[in-house]
Design an enzyme around this catalytic site. Sequence first.
Site, PDB file in Angstrom:
ATOM      1  N   TYR A  40      38.476  24.552  29.859  1.00 21.32           N
ATOM      2  CA  TYR A  40      37.448  24.029  28.937  1.00 21.32           C
ATOM      3  C   TYR A  40      37.299  24.950  27.726  1.00 21.32           C
ATOM      4  O   TYR A  40      37.390  24.515  26.579  1.00 21.32           O
ATOM      5  CB  TYR A  40      36.104  23.892  29.666  1.00 21.32           C
ATOM      6  CG  TYR A  40      34.919  23.788  28.727  1.00 21.32           C
ATOM      7  CD1 TYR A  40      34.698  22.635  27.981  1.00 21.32           C
ATOM      8  CD2 TYR A  40      34.027  24.862  28.565  1.00 21.32           C
ATOM      9  CE1 TYR A  40      33.623  22.546  27.099  1.00 21.32           C
ATOM     10  CE2 TYR A  40      32.955  24.778  27.693  1.00 21.32           C
ATOM     11  CZ  TYR A  40      32.762  23.622  26.964  1.00 21.32           C
ATOM     12  OH  TYR A  40      31.699  23.541  26.088  1.00 21.32           O
ATOM     13  N   THR A  60      30.854  26.599  21.475  1.00 22.17           N
ATOM     14  CA  THR A  60      30.185  27.231  22.616  1.00 22.17           C
ATOM     15  C   THR A  60      30.443  28.737  22.656  1.00 22.17           C
ATOM     16  O   THR A  60      31.490  29.202  22.196  1.00 22.17           O
ATOM     17  CB  THR A  60      30.712  26.587  23.922  1.00 22.17           C
ATOM     18  OG1 THR A  60      30.324  27.378  25.031  1.00 22.17           O
ATOM     19  CG2 THR A  60      32.227  26.485  23.949  1.00 22.17           C
ATOM     20  N   ASP A  61      29.520  29.464  23.275  1.00 28.30           N
ATOM     21  CA  ASP A  61      29.730  30.909  23.446  1.00 28.30           C
ATOM     22  C   ASP A  61      30.889  31.203  24.404  1.00 28.30           C
ATOM     23  O   ASP A  61      31.410  32.318  24.430  1.00 28.30           O
ATOM     24  CB  ASP A  61      28.443  31.592  23.934  1.00 28.30           C
ATOM     25  CG  ASP A  61      27.900  31.037  25.246  1.00 28.30           C
ATOM     26  OD1 ASP A  61      28.495  30.085  25.793  1.00 28.30           O
ATOM     27  OD2 ASP A  61      26.875  31.563  25.728  1.00 28.30           O
ATOM     28  N   GLU A  62      31.304  30.176  25.182  1.00 27.12           N
ATOM     29  CA  GLU A  62      32.377  30.421  26.167  1.00 27.12           C
ATOM     30  C   GLU A  62      33.704  30.770  25.507  1.00 27.12           C
ATOM     31  O   GLU A  62      34.596  31.295  26.169  1.00 27.12           O
ATOM     32  CB  GLU A  62      32.543  29.206  27.091  1.00 27.12           C
ATOM     33  CG  GLU A  62      31.278  28.887  27.857  1.00 27.12           C
ATOM     34  CD  GLU A  62      31.511  28.101  29.140  1.00 27.12           C
ATOM     35  OE1 GLU A  62      32.657  27.947  29.577  1.00 27.12           O
ATOM     36  OE2 GLU A  62      30.500  27.646  29.710  1.00 27.12           O
ATOM     37  N   LYS A  95      38.061  24.442  23.653  1.00 26.64           N
ATOM     38  CA  LYS A  95      37.039  24.567  22.609  1.00 26.64           C
ATOM     39  C   LYS A  95      37.454  25.632  21.585  1.00 26.64           C
ATOM     40  O   LYS A  95      37.238  25.466  20.383  1.00 26.64           O
ATOM     41  CB  LYS A  95      35.681  24.944  23.222  1.00 26.64           C
ATOM     42  CG  LYS A  95      35.027  23.862  24.066  1.00 26.64           C
ATOM     43  CD  LYS A  95      34.645  22.616  23.306  1.00 26.64           C
ATOM     44  CE  LYS A  95      33.451  22.781  22.402  1.00 26.64           C
ATOM     45  NZ  LYS A  95      33.056  21.500  21.747  1.00 26.64           N
TER      46      LYS A  95
END
Length: 374
Positions: free
Chosen positions: A165, A140-142, A169
């Site tokens: 989260y 994810t870009d997060e 990741k």
Amino acid sequence: MKNILVTGAAGFIGANFIKYMLARHEDVKIIILDKLTYAGNFKTIADDIDGRRCFFIHGDICDEDCTDRIFTEHEPDCVVNFAAESHVDRSIEDPQLFLKTNILGTQNLLDTSKRHWVTGKDDNGRPIWRKHVRFHQVSTDEVYGSLGSEGFFTENTPLCPHSPYSASKASADMFVQAYADTYGMPVSITRCSNNYGPYHFPEKLIPLIINNILEGKKLPVYGDGTNVRDWLYVEDHCKAIDMVINSPEAEGQTYNVGGHNEKQNIEIVKLVIRTIHDLMQQNPEYRRLLPDGDKGADLINDSLITFVKDRLGHDKRYAIDPSKITRDLGWTPETRFEDGIVKTIQWYLDNRTWVEDVTKGEYRHYYEQMYKDR
Ligand code: NAD
Ligand code: DAU
């Protein structure tokens, strides 16, 4: 034939991915591994499982016996790891679950793949890998953290996760990279921005807003609604993963995936309100979905919006620079946001049974707890 172990395929993106792959590749065999947590719905994929091209195993990516058995029985040559706890708000309530599933689960899948894909050692003690295998991590870009009003995440942006989260990741990504660097494992990683489309669980912004409108509820917007997300239609994400796992040159690479489609949350919420309002005008049949029928349809307007307490550590802005995957593999998004959002909303209007199915149990309790003090 490509034998792909797809984890988490009873969830939003995984389900769209297996449908995409089965529709486009005659010679693909898919083995689904899913724990069917609150976010996984067997009915979403039931029609795809035929015991010939598509198999389902109910199990946990953290369970070594289970993943070992799958590799022995089905001999996958590719793993696409979607399985994860995926909701930021839940990670704020229960970080350890995210650590277990997202980090330990990924590491167990890496280990199982290594046990089955390494055929021996060379003279220097380095593992020799079976030909044409790939471990693909859906990220994810997060993991990059948050942007100010300018700039984009590139693959060289340092990892700087903020939520439990995104920390889990980022850690999983680093394990994937560590298996490549240490053991020479053939891996790839995609980091995608916010997806939207069919089968999206209604704890996430877009399906939550649609569902609340249809249930005649208020529409909770965190903070002042100016946080920005970069939206991509789910099928375009699936296309990117398909290209990456089927491109030999993508081995060892990380690709950002996004469609340059930044929107403030408040814009999204107002657009969903407007679109549902218009669809109800065009097709009066849809009004029957509302608790108050015709009267309810007249109440679909911005007054439903309620600004609520902000998410802790709320990342301000995500924006992806996808030029590497476009340059290297020729990927570009196909669905314009204006079309994708109408298609998505229409899907939710036409599939109320699916929504009722996934929201009838744990979801009600979740919603009450998560939104009661906001
Ligand atoms: P989701 O929550 O809809 O689905 C997750 C699936 O994983 C469910 O079917 C669940 O049952 C399964 N699962 C959870 N724990 C498991 C375990 N221990 N063993 C086996 N299965 C398990 O998630 P999603 O939105 O489809 O996201 C899929 C992946 O894509 C995640 O890794 C997420 O981090 C990533 N991602 C999501 C987005 C997005 O916008 N949704 C964007 C970029 C990346
Ligand atoms: O960027 C990719 C990520 O996108 C994925 O890695 C995650 O798995 C996925 O859940 C998504 O994370 P977000 O936190 O961006 O998505 P969410 O739909 O939860 O929230 C989108 C924005 O809307 C965010 O700024 C918070 C806000 N929001 C969300 C909810 C649920 C609200 O204002 N109100 C809400 O009720």
